[in-house]
Motif scaffolding. Structure first.
Motif, PDB file in Angstrom:
ATOM      1  N   PHE A 213      -8.020   7.482   7.362  1.00  0.00           N
ATOM      2  CA  PHE A 213      -6.872   8.224   7.889  1.00  0.00           C
ATOM      3  C   PHE A 213      -6.339   7.557   9.151  1.00  0.00           C
ATOM      4  CE2 PHE A 213      -5.037  11.651  10.509  1.00  0.00           C
ATOM      5  CZ  PHE A 213      -4.041  12.073   9.648  1.00  0.00           C
ATOM      6  N   VAL A 214      -7.246   7.144  10.016  1.00  0.00           N
ATOM      7  CA  VAL A 214      -6.841   6.420  11.227  1.00  0.00           C
ATOM      8  C   VAL A 214      -6.180   5.096  10.839  1.00  0.00           C
ATOM      9  CG1 VAL A 214      -7.632   5.344  13.369  1.00  0.00           C
ATOM     10  CG2 VAL A 214      -8.681   7.476  12.586  1.00  0.00           C
ATOM     11  N   TYR A 215      -6.749   4.446   9.831  1.00  0.00           N
ATOM     12  CA  TYR A 215      -6.177   3.204   9.303  1.00  0.00           C
ATOM     13  C   TYR A 215      -4.738   3.433   8.851  1.00  0.00           C
ATOM     14  CZ  TYR A 215      -5.859  -0.808   6.018  1.00  0.00           C
ATOM     15  OH  TYR A 215      -5.489  -1.928   5.332  1.00  0.00           O
ATOM     16  N   MET A 216      -4.489   4.556   8.169  1.00  0.00           N
ATOM     17  CA  MET A 216      -3.126   4.872   7.732  1.00  0.00           C
ATOM     18  C   MET A 216      -2.189   5.091   8.913  1.00  0.00           C
ATOM     19  SD  MET A 216      -3.063   7.194   4.276  1.00  0.00           S
ATOM     20  CE  MET A 216      -3.864   8.617   5.017  1.00  0.00           C
ATOM     21  N   LEU A 217      -2.679   5.792   9.931  1.00  0.00           N
ATOM     22  CA  LEU A 217      -1.848   6.025  11.116  1.00  0.00           C
ATOM     23  C   LEU A 217      -1.431   4.706  11.755  1.00  0.00           C
ATOM     24  CD1 LEU A 217      -3.690   9.023  12.866  1.00  0.00           C
ATOM     25  CD2 LEU A 217      -1.595   9.094  11.498  1.00  0.00           C
ATOM     26  N   ILE A 218      -2.366   3.766  11.783  1.00  0.00           N
ATOM     27  CA  ILE A 218      -2.067   2.448  12.343  1.00  0.00           C
ATOM     28  C   ILE A 218      -1.104   1.694  11.445  1.00  0.00           C
ATOM     29  CG2 ILE A 218      -3.078   0.186  12.889  1.00  0.00           C
ATOM     30  CD1 ILE A 218      -5.614   1.685  13.751  1.00  0.00           C
ATOM     31  N   ALA A 219      -1.344   1.749  10.129  1.00  0.00           N
ATOM     32  CA  ALA A 219      -0.545   0.985   9.174  1.00  0.00           C
ATOM     33  C   ALA A 219       0.912   1.434   9.130  1.00  0.00           C
ATOM     34  CB  ALA A 219      -1.162   1.076   7.780  1.00  0.00           C
ATOM     35  N   PHE A 220       1.144   2.737   9.261  1.00  0.00           N
ATOM     36  CA  PHE A 220       2.500   3.253   9.112  1.00  0.00           C
ATOM     37  C   PHE A 220       3.245   3.373  10.448  1.00  0.00           C
ATOM     38  CE2 PHE A 220       0.848   4.395   4.989  1.00  0.00           C
ATOM     39  CZ  PHE A 220       1.958   4.310   4.159  1.00  0.00           C
ATOM     40  N   THR A 221       2.680   2.812  11.490  1.00  0.00           N
ATOM     41  CA  THR A 221       3.361   2.812  12.787  1.00  0.00           C
ATOM     42  C   THR A 221       3.460   1.378  13.304  1.00  0.00           C
ATOM     43  OG1 THR A 221       1.279   3.112  14.007  1.00  0.00           O
ATOM     44  CG2 THR A 221       2.459   5.110  13.324  1.00  0.00           C
ATOM     45  N   LYS A 222       4.062   1.233  14.489  1.00  0.00           N
ATOM     46  CA  LYS A 222       4.208  -0.086  15.093  1.00  0.00           C
ATOM     47  C   LYS A 222       2.880  -0.655  15.589  1.00  0.00           C
ATOM     48  CE  LYS A 222       9.005   0.569  16.591  1.00  0.00           C
ATOM     49  NZ  LYS A 222       9.930   0.599  17.752  1.00  0.00           N
ATOM     50  N   VAL A 223       1.865   0.209  15.604  1.00  0.00           N
ATOM     51  CA  VAL A 223       0.554  -0.236  16.085  1.00  0.00           C
ATOM     52  C   VAL A 223       0.041  -1.397  15.236  1.00  0.00           C
ATOM     53  CG1 VAL A 223      -1.849   0.432  16.477  1.00  0.00           C
ATOM     54  CG2 VAL A 223       0.000   2.051  16.961  1.00  0.00           C
ATOM     55  N   SER A 224       0.320  -1.351  13.924  1.00  0.00           N
ATOM     56  CA  SER A 224      -0.150  -2.420  13.043  1.00  0.00           C
ATOM     57  C   SER A 224       0.428  -3.762  13.447  1.00  0.00           C
ATOM     58  CB  SER A 224       0.223  -2.113  11.592  1.00  0.00           C
ATOM     59  OG  SER A 224       1.631  -2.017  11.440  1.00  0.00           O
ATOM     60  N   THR A 225       1.704  -3.771  13.796  1.00  0.00           N
ATOM     61  CA  THR A 225       2.354  -5.009  14.222  1.00  0.00           C
ATOM     62  C   THR A 225       1.800  -5.487  15.560  1.00  0.00           C
ATOM     63  OG1 THR A 225       4.391  -4.356  13.080  1.00  0.00           O
ATOM     64  CG2 THR A 225       4.567  -6.105  14.719  1.00  0.00           C
ATOM     65  N   ILE A 226       1.583  -4.534  16.482  1.00  0.00           N
ATOM     66  CA  ILE A 226       1.055  -4.881  17.804  1.00  0.00           C
ATOM     67  C   ILE A 226      -0.327  -5.501  17.684  1.00  0.00           C
ATOM     68  CG2 ILE A 226       0.271  -3.939  20.006  1.00  0.00           C
ATOM     69  CD1 ILE A 226       2.447  -1.796  19.750  1.00  0.00           C
ATOM     70  N   LEU A 227      -1.193  -4.864  16.873  1.00  0.00           N
ATOM     71  CA  LEU A 227      -2.548  -5.373  16.705  1.00  0.00           C
ATOM     72  C   LEU A 227      -2.560  -6.709  15.975  1.00  0.00           C
ATOM     73  CD1 LEU A 227      -4.566  -2.156  15.761  1.00  0.00           C
ATOM     74  CD2 LEU A 227      -4.519  -3.358  17.943  1.00  0.00           C
ATOM     75  N   SER A 228      -1.735  -6.809  14.950  1.00  0.00           N
ATOM     76  CA  SER A 228      -1.685  -8.041  14.172  1.00  0.00           C
ATOM     77  C   SER A 228      -1.320  -9.240  15.038  1.00  0.00           C
ATOM     78  CB  SER A 228      -0.675  -7.906  13.023  1.00  0.00           C
ATOM     79  OG  SER A 228      -0.582  -9.095  12.284  1.00  0.00           O
ATOM     80  N   GLU A 229      -0.422  -9.015  15.964  1.00  0.00           N
ATOM     81  CA  GLU A 229       0.028 -10.107  16.821  1.00  0.00           C
ATOM     82  C   GLU A 229      -0.884 -10.325  18.025  1.00  0.00           C
ATOM     83  OE1 GLU A 229       3.971  -8.977  17.852  1.00  0.00           O
ATOM     84  OE2 GLU A 229       4.837  -9.484  15.895  1.00  0.00           O
TER      85      GLU A 229
ATOM     86  N   PHE B 225      -7.860   5.404   1.754  1.00  0.00           N
ATOM     87  CA  PHE B 225      -8.021   6.850   1.989  1.00  0.00           C
ATOM     88  C   PHE B 225      -8.363   7.574   0.685  1.00  0.00           C
ATOM     89  CE2 PHE B 225      -6.112  11.150   2.440  1.00  0.00           C
ATOM     90  CZ  PHE B 225      -6.913  11.610   3.481  1.00  0.00           C
ATOM     91  N   LEU B 226      -7.653   7.249  -0.384  1.00  0.00           N
ATOM     92  CA  LEU B 226      -7.890   7.904  -1.671  1.00  0.00           C
ATOM     93  C   LEU B 226      -9.261   7.565  -2.237  1.00  0.00           C
ATOM     94  CD1 LEU B 226      -4.408   7.371  -3.388  1.00  0.00           C
ATOM     95  CD2 LEU B 226      -5.277   9.458  -2.319  1.00  0.00           C
ATOM     96  N   SER B 227      -9.713   6.346  -2.009  1.00  0.00           N
ATOM     97  CA  SER B 227     -10.993   5.912  -2.581  1.00  0.00           C
ATOM     98  C   SER B 227     -12.156   6.745  -2.066  1.00  0.00           C
ATOM     99  CB  SER B 227     -11.233   4.431  -2.284  1.00  0.00           C
ATOM    100  OG  SER B 227     -11.441   4.202  -0.894  1.00  0.00           O
ATOM    101  N   SER B 228     -12.059   7.219  -0.821  1.00  0.00           N
ATOM    102  CA  SER B 228     -13.149   8.020  -0.275  1.00  0.00           C
ATOM    103  C   SER B 228     -13.310   9.338  -1.026  1.00  0.00           C
ATOM    104  CB  SER B 228     -12.914   8.294   1.217  1.00  0.00           C
ATOM    105  OG  SER B 228     -11.787   9.128   1.409  1.00  0.00           O
ATOM    106  N   PHE B 229     -12.214   9.887  -1.529  1.00  0.00           N
ATOM    107  CA  PHE B 229     -12.274  11.137  -2.284  1.00  0.00           C
ATOM    108  C   PHE B 229     -12.619  10.887  -3.753  1.00  0.00           C
ATOM    109  CE2 PHE B 229      -9.604  12.059   1.374  1.00  0.00           C
ATOM    110  CZ  PHE B 229     -10.193  13.229   1.845  1.00  0.00           C
ATOM    111  N   LEU B 230     -12.471   9.652  -4.182  1.00  0.00           N
ATOM    112  CA  LEU B 230     -12.854   9.291  -5.551  1.00  0.00           C
ATOM    113  C   LEU B 230     -14.346   9.040  -5.663  1.00  0.00           C
ATOM    114  CD1 LEU B 230      -9.909   6.884  -6.486  1.00  0.00           C
ATOM    115  CD2 LEU B 230     -10.294   9.202  -7.340  1.00  0.00           C
ATOM    116  N   GLY B 231     -15.026   8.952  -4.512  1.00  0.00           N
ATOM    117  CA  GLY B 231     -16.478   8.811  -4.539  1.00  0.00           C
ATOM    118  C   GLY B 231     -16.997   7.405  -4.426  1.00  0.00           C
ATOM    119  N   THR B 232     -16.232   6.525  -3.765  1.00  0.00           N
ATOM    120  CA  THR B 232     -16.696   5.156  -3.598  1.00  0.00           C
ATOM    121  C   THR B 232     -16.419   4.671  -2.186  1.00  0.00           C
ATOM    122  OG1 THR B 232     -16.607   2.916  -4.535  1.00  0.00           O
ATOM    123  CG2 THR B 232     -14.525   4.110  -4.362  1.00  0.00           C
ATOM    124  N   SER B 233     -16.983   3.531  -1.848  1.00  0.00           N
ATOM    125  CA  SER B 233     -16.747   2.929  -0.533  1.00  0.00           C
ATOM    126  C   SER B 233     -15.306   2.453  -0.452  1.00  0.00           C
ATOM    127  CB  SER B 233     -17.715   1.752  -0.319  1.00  0.00           C
ATOM    128  OG  SER B 233     -17.620   0.828  -1.382  1.00  0.00           O
TER     129      SER B 233
END
Length: 437
Positions: free
Chosen positions: A120-136, A295-303
């Protein structure tokens, strides 16, 4: 050859709908999808066997592995239009199993809860400008160190499963007993896998697993704890799906594990996608799609799922659009038919693939500036401490803390961005809290 290259260049610029209108492009993408699928198809067998050590039933985990892969590839096809295959990640599944469950003593249900929070935190980063900031902002040497460190960790796990290394009396690790059938069978699988891989045979790893398993069958070698797998068990899938345990959400172990997994997912995904994507303009949507699938994979029962490094085989075959990912999704779905064959696959057949996959990930060392010790040493700490401490989070912590310290010592502190300092402080806190635990 020029015509084929021109088609590949054209596909790189097309949307998914536009690509479907070009027969030549579609043909190239289909071939790429089949190639990429067979390169990563071993995950259907390997992932459940690793998660078995966490307590997740193998015959149910295989369904979760396939379902999450199908969904991930579909998202890559229709959302990102990228030639990326998403599957439960090698390395991340090791952290899930051996760090969170085995070392920390948490249940696999709690581990799924941790994966959901981290994703979920990963999604928050991915869908905001944070992903670009971290990537650079994050140094390339540290990204490469993470990939290489996880690779070395996998090599260690693979060698252990093969019985080629065992705990020693006078040293931590010694060579296993080469007179036993399992190590010998694993060596056969390793040699065969290497030959098929360097000869660039399509489906190399999958072929090696099948061949080694057949040899094991005729020799009567079989893991005593390998359960039989029956498609009828699909009706019991609910026993691992949506079993996430959030009851200890605010506990220190839960928070630390979620933080460490978040770091792994974010930075490993960044490194993989930046290294795989032929068109970096697709990075943002691909990163977003990867976070949703995780995010979905965690509810499907896998890593958690990540971009498969083996996607490179499909990309090298001309894959440039989501058609490649769509093809892989269809093949993953069809693979359900072959699930019962997993009962005949011993650890000796899987171990060589884990070792070679780890070795391939270690190639990231070549991206580190070895001549600059302030760049190399923090990455070096990540690479060696992940397998030596049996903890990915510990390796990350030492590397991210060391990096700003070395730069400050050289008087280059002003060259660093604030995210580097922030991550250093957070990882330092992680080390302190882990020591307190």
């Amino acid at each position: 050859m020029d015509k084929q290259q021109s088609q590949v260049d054209l596909a790189n610029k097309l949307t998914l709908r536009e690509a479907l209108r070009h027969k030549d492009v579609v043909r190239n993408e289909l071939i790429a999808g089949v190639t990429g699928f067979f390169a990563i198809s071993y995950i259907i067998i390997v992932n459940p066997l690793i998660l078995k050590d966490a307590g997740i039933p193998t015959d149910l985990s295989v369904f979760a592995t396939i379902f999450s892969s199908v969904i991930g590839c579909l998202i890559m096809a229709f959302w990102a239009n990228a030639p990326i295959i998403l599957t439960p990640g090698m390395g991340v599944n090791a952290f899930f199993t051996y760090t969170i469950v085995v070392n920390m003593g948490l249940s696999w249900q709690e581990a799924l809860g941790i994966a959901a929070v981290a994703s979920f935190v990963y999604m928050l980063i991915a869908f905001t400008k944070v992903s670009t900031i971290l990537s650079e902002a994050i140094p390339e040497s540290l990204k490469s160190g993470i990939t290489a460190g996880i690779g070395l960790f996998l090599v260690e796990i693979g060698l252990e499963k093969a019985g080629l290394i065992v705990a020693g009396k006078s040293s931590l690790i010694v060579l296993g007993d080469l007179t036993k059938p399992t190590p010998l069978l694993a060596l056969f699988g390793l040699v065969l896998s290497l030959i098929l891989y360097i000869r660039k045979v399509k489906g190399n790893f999958f072929i090696a697993i099948i061949a080694t398993s057949l040899l094991a069958f005729f020799l009567g070698v079989k893991d005593s704890d390998t359960p039989s797998v029956d498609l009828a068990r699909l009706g019991q899938y609910h026993k691992i799906a949506f079993q996430n345990d959030f009851s200890h959400l605010l506990s220190t172990p839960f928070i630390l594990a979620a933080f460490s997994m978040t770091m792994i997912l974010v930075f490993e995904s960044m490194g993989l996608l930046q290294g795989l994507l032929p068109n970096q303009k697709k990075f943002k949507k691909t990163f977003e799609g990867s976070s949703v699938t995780t995010f979905l994979s965690s509810f499907l029962g896998t890593s958690p799922t990540v971009a498969a490094a083996e996607s490179a085989s499909g990309i090298e075959s001309g894959g440039r659009t989501g058609i490649m990912a769509l093809t892989a999704a269809v093949l993953f779905a069809l693979s359900l038919i072959f699930v019962p064959l997993l009962a005949y696959v011993p650890s000796a057949a899987i171990a060589p693939v884990i070792v070679i996959t780890g070795a391939l990930m270690m190639a990231a060392i070549g991206n580190i500036k070895m001549a600059d010790f302030s760049e190399w040493f923090p990455a070096f700490l990540i690479i060696v401490l992940i397998p030596f401490t049996n903890s990915i989070s510990t390796g990350l912590a030492f590397g991210f803390v060391c990096y700003p310290i070395m730069k400050l010592a050289l008087g280059k502190g002003k060259d660093l961005t604030w995210p580097v300092y922030l991550l250093g402080v957070l990882f330092l806190c992680d080390l302190v809290f882990s020591a307190m635990l």
